[in-house]
Design an enzyme around this catalytic site. Structure first.
Site, PDB file in Angstrom:
ATOM      1  N   GLY A 357       0.829  -1.198   0.000  1.00 29.41           N
ATOM      2  CA  GLY A 357       0.000   0.000   0.000  1.00 29.41           C
ATOM      3  C   GLY A 357       0.857   1.238   0.000  1.00 29.41           C
ATOM      4  CG  PHE A 359       0.369   4.342   4.642  1.00 28.30           C
ATOM      5  CD1 PHE A 359       0.722   5.677   4.650  1.00 28.30           C
ATOM      6  CD2 PHE A 359      -0.951   3.992   4.436  1.00 28.30           C
ATOM      7  CE1 PHE A 359      -0.235   6.655   4.473  1.00 28.30           C
ATOM      8  CE2 PHE A 359      -1.907   4.966   4.265  1.00 28.30           C
ATOM      9  CZ  PHE A 359      -1.568   6.298   4.277  1.00 28.30           C
ATOM     10  CG  ASP A 475      -6.687   6.928   1.968  1.00 29.19           C
ATOM     11  OD1 ASP A 475      -7.282   7.370   0.961  1.00 29.19           O
ATOM     12  OD2 ASP A 475      -5.613   6.294   1.903  1.00 29.19           O
TER      13      ASP A 475
END
Ligand SMILES: *[C@@H]1O[C@H](CO)[C@@H](O)[C@H](O)[C@H]1NC(C)=O
Ligand SMILES: *[C@@H]1O[C@H](CO)[C@@H](O)[C@H](O)[C@H]1NC(C)=O
Ligand SMILES: *[C@@H]1O[C@H](CO)[C@@H](O)[C@H](O)[C@H]1NC(C)=O
Ligand SMILES: *[C@@H]1O[C@H](CO)[C@@H](O)[C@H](O)[C@H]1NC(C)=O
Ligand SMILES: *[C@@H]1O[C@H](CO)[C@@H](O)[C@H](O)[C@H]1NC(C)=O
Ligand SMILES: *[C@@H]1O[C@H](CO)[C@@H](O)[C@H](O)[C@H]1NC(C)=O
Length: 677
Positions: A357, A359, A475
């Site tokens: 992802g 992150f 998000d």
């Protein structure tokens, strides 16, 4: 005649006297011997005469205690014969200490004789002086040039000094064919020696052979003519002399026999004491060296092992090193050890990656003790300590959030520049995989989609309103909705974007979120509010209904933006045409229309127009009718038309109730509350 008689009687008298003086002896081992020892000589309990022990630079003497009459009544030397067995054990293979000598000496000892190269016989002052009256047979294992030695392994006859009158390398006559055979005096061989003197022809013979040959060689090694009359006194002592040098050496005499004027009695070789095993002797002499070797080897090995294990431990420690600071103590129950996570994810193997992802990577794992399936998100942080600290405070709070439509955060772990978040494992992964694949029919049917929308709405409502603090997701998108085994949708990753928000000025820097889901006012103000979450949720609903991403780069310009496209369809009066073609006929028109319309309302450019999540839930559940959208609904100037009528019912009162309860938004930096518009 008288003279003859007197001569005879004198002779017989002398014979009697001579006989009374010991002139024959035999020792098969020296257990019951009557030897005079000095220096470092000793006799072992089993009768082995050891001339030197392992003490260096010492001498030892062993003499037959009684003097022997070596000259007859005429003053002429007697014949004599002697044989003995000896052995030299040296600690080294190539060199030996000093040798051994058979000695005829006027005294029982040899006082003043230094050890080492003088064999315990002479000293520098008297060496070679005829006043010594010493005769010796040397078994010399040192090559001394000063004494004219031939080599370091020879036999010599010495008269009054160490410069031999006759010498030969140690060897024995092994028959006509073989001739003389060399052998070593000091390599542990047990050697028999015969020394014979014939007073008639003055032959002084020395014969040696290894004891293994059993019989005396037929020719002597040395045969010298020596007129002993001036050398020896009438009575002499006979014995052995030996000295140790710098090389640790032991000299042994095992048996000895002597006979004046006749053949020395043969030794009983099988009755001789046994020598200490040579390797044991070698052990005793080389014990220290080998012990030192072994010890140093052991020490080196130990140090190596220690170093390796320390290295291993340090490596292991480094591998499992995590950061735990004081302030984290209170969050300890929520902490996982890095080691456990490392084990759970099989060392963060690539095979265990569930997804990558924005992150960081997400790994699948099974906790080592509880065997619980988890997803471990590995977030690379470049943040200041302060920011990380705030974030952890938040995620721990988030960890206390518990809702069936939220992916449960189980805990965290922190390392340098790295944060690990442990979530419950969602077996079906993220929704976008199902939603955006071109399989026919769709992998998520309408019933499932509606249920997921309902679930996500409920989860978001919990975050916004039901929990003790307001939590903003920031998000929301299909990619952040995860599916469990029964295709229940759960919101994941809430608050993570916040981590990347830190340290940046909200007015100037990038807006957190995902393109296409970002409310327009967010780009202007940089301020996240529940309303910006609702905007993203609206887009998510449209995604679910239309089966496409909010911004489809490959699409035609008019359908590039999902929201615009659905609006256009709505304006044309055929909003349901925008539905996902993969749904086929398997959908409920009413629900589809509801979702599309609600999606448009939620993704309205004006935050004031967007409903709250509480209202959204009511619409989805059919508790409130979806307001009819007028044509100028999307006109921003006239946008206040229908929506106030929505919020004017119970919704707005709910908003103000929250305000009065003084709840502060949790995942928001600004002090200003979101609901003060
Ligand atoms: C050698 O013998 C001497 C005299 O008996 C004794 O003092 C010494 O300790 C002995 N050395 C060894 C190593 O046995
Ligand atoms: C030999 O020894 C005797 C007695 O100790 C001494 O008088 C004499 O000088 C020595 N001779 C030599 C050549 O050293
Ligand atoms: C025996 O040793 C001597 C001296 O070391 C040497 O000259 C001779 O050749 C050797 N003899 C044999 C048969 O090896
Ligand atoms: C000494 O050796 C020589 C030569 O082998 C021999 O002729 C002689 O008989 C021997 N003498 C004695 C006493 O053994
Ligand atoms: C041996 O030496 C002594 C004294 O030096 C001498 O009287 C005798 O004759 C010698 N014997 C022989 C056989 O030469
Ligand atoms: C030699 O010694 C062995 C063992 O001590 C003994 O049995 C044997 O009788 C002895 N032989 C002679 C000839 O004395």
């Amino acid at each position: 005649m008288e003279a003859v008689i007197s001569k005879l009687s004198l002779f017989s008298l002398l014979v009697i006297v001579a006989a009374s003086i010991d002139d024959e002896f035999m020792y098969n081992g020296f257990r019951e011997s009557d030897l005079h020892l000095d220096g470092i000589s000793d006799i072992s309990p089993d009768g082995l005469l050891r001339m030197t022990n392992t003490t260096k630079n010492q001498q030892g003497h062993a003499f037959h205690k009684m003097p022997l009459l070596f000259k007859n009544r005429d003053g002429n030397p007697n014949s004599f014969s002697t044989t003995f067995v000896f052995a030299i054990h040296s600690e080294r293979e190539d060199v030996s200490g000093q040798g051994l000598a058979l000695v005829l000496s006027p005294t029982r000892g040899l006082p003043g004789a230094p050890p080492i190269q003088y064999l315990g016989l002479f000293n520098p002052g008297n060496n070679g002086n005829s006043s010594n009256h010493v005769i010796a047979v040397e078994f010399d294992t040192i090559f001394n040039i000063e004494f004219g030695d031939i080599d370091n392994n020879h036999v010599g006859i010495d008269v009054n000094g160490l410069r031999s009158i006759a010498a030969a390398p140690a060897s024995y006559y092994a028959g006509e064919a073989a001739g003389y055979k060399n052998f070593s005096l000091f390599r542990g061989e047990t050697i028999q020696v015969w020394v014979e003197y014939d007073s008639l022809d003055m032959k002084f013979n020395v014969t040696i052979s290894p004891i293994t040959t059993v019989t005396k060689p037929s020719f002597p090694l040395l045969s010298s003519t020596i007129n002993l009359s001036s050398v020896i006194y009438d009575t002499m002592y006979v014995g052995f002399s030996s000295s140790s040098g710098s090389v640790i050496t032991s000299h042994y005499v095992l048996g000895w026999s002597f006979k004046m004027s006749g053949q020395a009695p043969a030794l009983n070789l099988s009755a001789l004491p046994s020598l200490p095993p040579r390797n044991q002797m070698k052990n005793s002499t080389t014990r220290t060296t080998s012990l030192i070797l072994e010890l140093s080897f052991a020490v080196v090995l130990f140090v190596l092992v220690m170093l390796i294990s320390i290295g291993f431990l340090v490596k292991r420690k480094m591998r499992f090193k995590e950061v735990l600071e004081d302030w984290e103590i209170e969050y300890r129950p929520h902490r996982f050890s890095y080691k456990d996570l490392y084990k759970a994810t099989k060392g963060f193997r690539n095979e265990e990656v569930l997804g990558v992802g924005g992150f960081g990577r997400v790994y699948r794992g099974k906790l080592p003790t509880s065997k619980v399936d988890v997803a471990v998100k590995r977030v690379i942080t470049h943040d200041s300590k302060h920011a990380t600290r705030e974030f952890i405070a938040e995620i721990v709070s988030v960890g206390r959030l518990c809702h069936r439509n939220l992916v449960q955060l189980l805990g965290y772990c922190r390392r340098n520049g790295e944060l690990l978040l442990v979530y419950e494992f969602m077996s079906n992964g993220s929704l976008d995989k199902f939603l955006f694949t071109d399989t026919w029919p769709t992998k998520v049917n309408w019933r499932q989609r509606f249920q997921i929308i309902r679930g996500v709405a409920s989860g978001l409502f919990y975050l916004h309103e039901e929990w003790e603090q307001v939590v903003l997701h920031r998000d929301i998108k299909a990619g952040n909705v995860l599916l469990d085994g029964e295709m229940n949708g759960k919101l994941g990753d809430f608050g993570l974007s916040r981590l990347y928000d830190h340290g940046s000025d909200p007015r100037t820097t990038h807006v957190v979120g995902t393109m296409g889901y970002i409310a327009p006012e967010l780009t202007r103000t940089g301020r996240t509010t529940p309303s910006t979450d609702v905007f993203a949720f609206g887009v998510f609903m449209l995604e679910m209904a239309c089966g496409r991403r909010p911004i489809e780069q490959q699409a035609s310009p008019e359908s590039l933006n999902l929201v615009d496209w659905v609006r256009r369809c709505w304006r044309r009066g055929c909003i349901t045409d925008s539905r996902d073609p993969k749904l086929g006929d398997d959908f409920k028109m009413q629900e589809l229309e509801l979702v599309l319309k609600l999606g448009l309302i939620c993704s309205h450019p004006l935050p004031a127009v967007r409903p709250s999540m509480r209202q959204v839930l009511c619409f989805l559940d059919g508790d409130l009718p979806v307001p009819e959208l007028s044509m100028d609904f999307l006109d921003e100037k006239a946008s206040s038309l229908d929506i106030p009528s929505i919020s004017s019912s119970f919704a707005s009162s709910a908003v103000f109730k929250e305000q009065s309860s003084g709840r502060e938004p949790l995942l928001q930096e600004e002090n200003q509350s979101y609901y003060v518009q």
